[in-house]
Design a protein around this motif. Structure first.
Motif, short mmCIF file in Angstrom:
data_model
loop_
_atom_site.label_atom_id
_atom_site.label_comp_id
_atom_site.label_asym_id
_atom_site.label_seq_id
_atom_site.Cartn_x
_atom_site.Cartn_y
_atom_site.Cartn_z
N SER A 7 -39.42 16.80 22.04
CA SER A 7 -38.07 16.27 22.22
C SER A 7 -37.09 17.38 22.56
O SER A 7 -36.18 17.20 23.39
N ASP A 8 -37.26 18.56 21.93
CA ASP A 8 -36.42 19.71 22.27
C ASP A 8 -36.59 20.08 23.74
O ASP A 8 -35.61 20.39 24.44
N TRP A 9 -37.84 20.05 24.21
CA TRP A 9 -38.11 20.35 25.62
C TRP A 9 -37.45 19.31 26.52
O TRP A 9 -36.80 19.66 27.51
N MET A 10 -37.61 18.03 26.19
CA MET A 10 -37.05 16.97 27.03
C MET A 10 -35.53 17.04 27.07
O MET A 10 -34.91 16.64 28.05
N ALA A 11 -34.91 17.54 26.00
CA ALA A 11 -33.45 17.62 25.93
C ALA A 11 -32.90 18.91 26.55
O ALA A 11 -31.68 19.06 26.67
N SER A 12 -33.79 19.82 26.95
CA SER A 12 -33.35 21.10 27.47
C SER A 12 -32.59 20.92 28.79
O SER A 12 -33.09 20.27 29.72
N PRO A 13 -31.40 21.50 28.92
CA PRO A 13 -30.65 21.38 30.18
C PRO A 13 -31.32 22.12 31.33
O PRO A 13 -31.01 21.87 32.50
N HIS A 14 -32.26 23.01 31.02
CA HIS A 14 -32.93 23.80 32.06
C HIS A 14 -34.25 23.18 32.51
O HIS A 14 -34.91 23.70 33.41
N ARG A 15 -34.62 22.06 31.90
CA ARG A 15 -35.95 21.49 32.15
C ARG A 15 -36.19 21.20 33.63
O ARG A 15 -37.26 21.50 34.16
N SER A 16 -35.22 20.65 34.31
CA SER A 16 -35.42 20.26 35.71
C SER A 16 -35.44 21.47 36.66
O SER A 16 -35.84 21.34 37.81
N THR A 17 -35.02 22.63 36.20
CA THR A 17 -34.97 23.80 37.08
C THR A 17 -36.18 24.72 36.93
O THR A 17 -36.35 25.64 37.71
N LEU A 18 -37.02 24.48 35.92
CA LEU A 18 -38.17 25.35 35.68
C LEU A 18 -39.36 24.88 36.50
O LEU A 18 -39.66 23.69 36.55
#
Length: 200
Positions: A29-40
Motif C-alpha cells: 500500500s505504501d508503494w501504491m500510494a507513492s507519488p513517484h510510482r508512475s515515474t519509476l
C-alpha cells in the motif's frame, strides 16, 4: 545446520502471521500510494522500495517485543523469532522463491549448511510476497525454506485478519409456501376453467 522443519516453522510463526500480513500488505500500500510510482521505470526499483517499506514496518511492528530481535547486517534486516527462527522479507518469484543477487551474505542464508555468525542452531526461512500475473497486487504471501536455488517446501499464510463472519438470523417458523411462491400461470388458471365450461 539442519534443514528448516516445516512443522516447527508453522508452530513458531503461527502467532506472528497476522502481523506479517499487515507488514507485507502495508508495504505494498505504501508503494501504491507513492507519488513517484508512475515515474519509476524498472521492476527492481519497485522491489527495492517495497522491501524498504516492509523492513521499516516490521521494525516498527516488532519494536519492544521480547520475542523478536532485529539483526541489521549486509544492508538489510533479518528477524530472529524466539531465538529459533531467522527470517527475511523478500519479493518472491512464481515458484515462491525469494529473488536475490547471489552475494556471499545471500549464500550464507540460502545454504542450509552455512552458519549465520553467532546463530549456529537457528532455522532460516524467507517470507515472500508473490504478485499476480500483471503485477498489480499481491496474490499471496508465503513462507519458504530453500537449499540454495531449490525450494524445499513452502506454505501460504492464511489471512486470519478479517472480521468473523456472523450468521444471518434464521426464521422462527416455516413460511407459508403459498404466500411466498406463486406458480407460473396460477393467476389465469381459474379463468381458463370457466372458459372451458362455457365453450361449445
Amino acid at each position: 545446520m539442519a534443514l528448516a522443519d516445516e512443522t516447527e516453522v508453522r508452530r513458531i510463526l503461527s502467532a506472528f502471521e497476522p502481523t506479517i500480513l499487515d507488514i507485507v500488505h502495508g508495504a505494498w500500500s505504501d508503494w501504491m500510494a507513492s507519488p513517484h510510482r508512475s515515474t519509476l521505470r524498472y521492476p527492481r526499483t519497485r522491489a527495492c522500495l517495497v522491501h524498504e517499506f516492509m523492513v521499516k514496518r516490521a521494525i516498527e511492528a516488532f519494536d519492544g517485543s521480547s520475542d523478536v530481535h532485529v539483526i541489521h547486517q549486509d544492508e538489510t534486516a533479518k528477524f530472529l523469532i524466539g531465538r529459533e527462527l531467522l527470517l527475511r522479507l523478500k519479493k518472491g518469484d512464481a515458484n515462491g522463491l525469494g529473488c536475490n543477487i547471489e552475494t556471499q551474505a545471500v549464500l550464507n542464508f540460502t545454504d542450509p549448511q552455512m552458519v549465520i555468525p553467532g546463530l549456529p542452531d537457528v532455522q532460516k526461512v524467507d517470507v515472500v510476497y508473490v504478485l499476480n500475473t500483471i503485477e498489480t497486487q499481491i496474490d499471496r504471501v508465503a513462507v519458504a525454506a530453500r537449499d540454495n536455488g531449490t525450494r524445499l517446501w513452502s506454505y501460504d499464510i492464511e489471512d486470519r485478519r478479517a472480521a468473523p463472519v456472523l450468521p444471518l438470523p434464521q426464521p422462527t417458523s416455516s413460511p407459508d409456501i403459498g404466500a411466498v411462491v406463486r406458480l407460473r400461470g396460477a393467476r389465469n388458471a381459474g379463468k381458463k376453467i370457466n372458459d372451458d365450461k362455457n365453450s361449445g
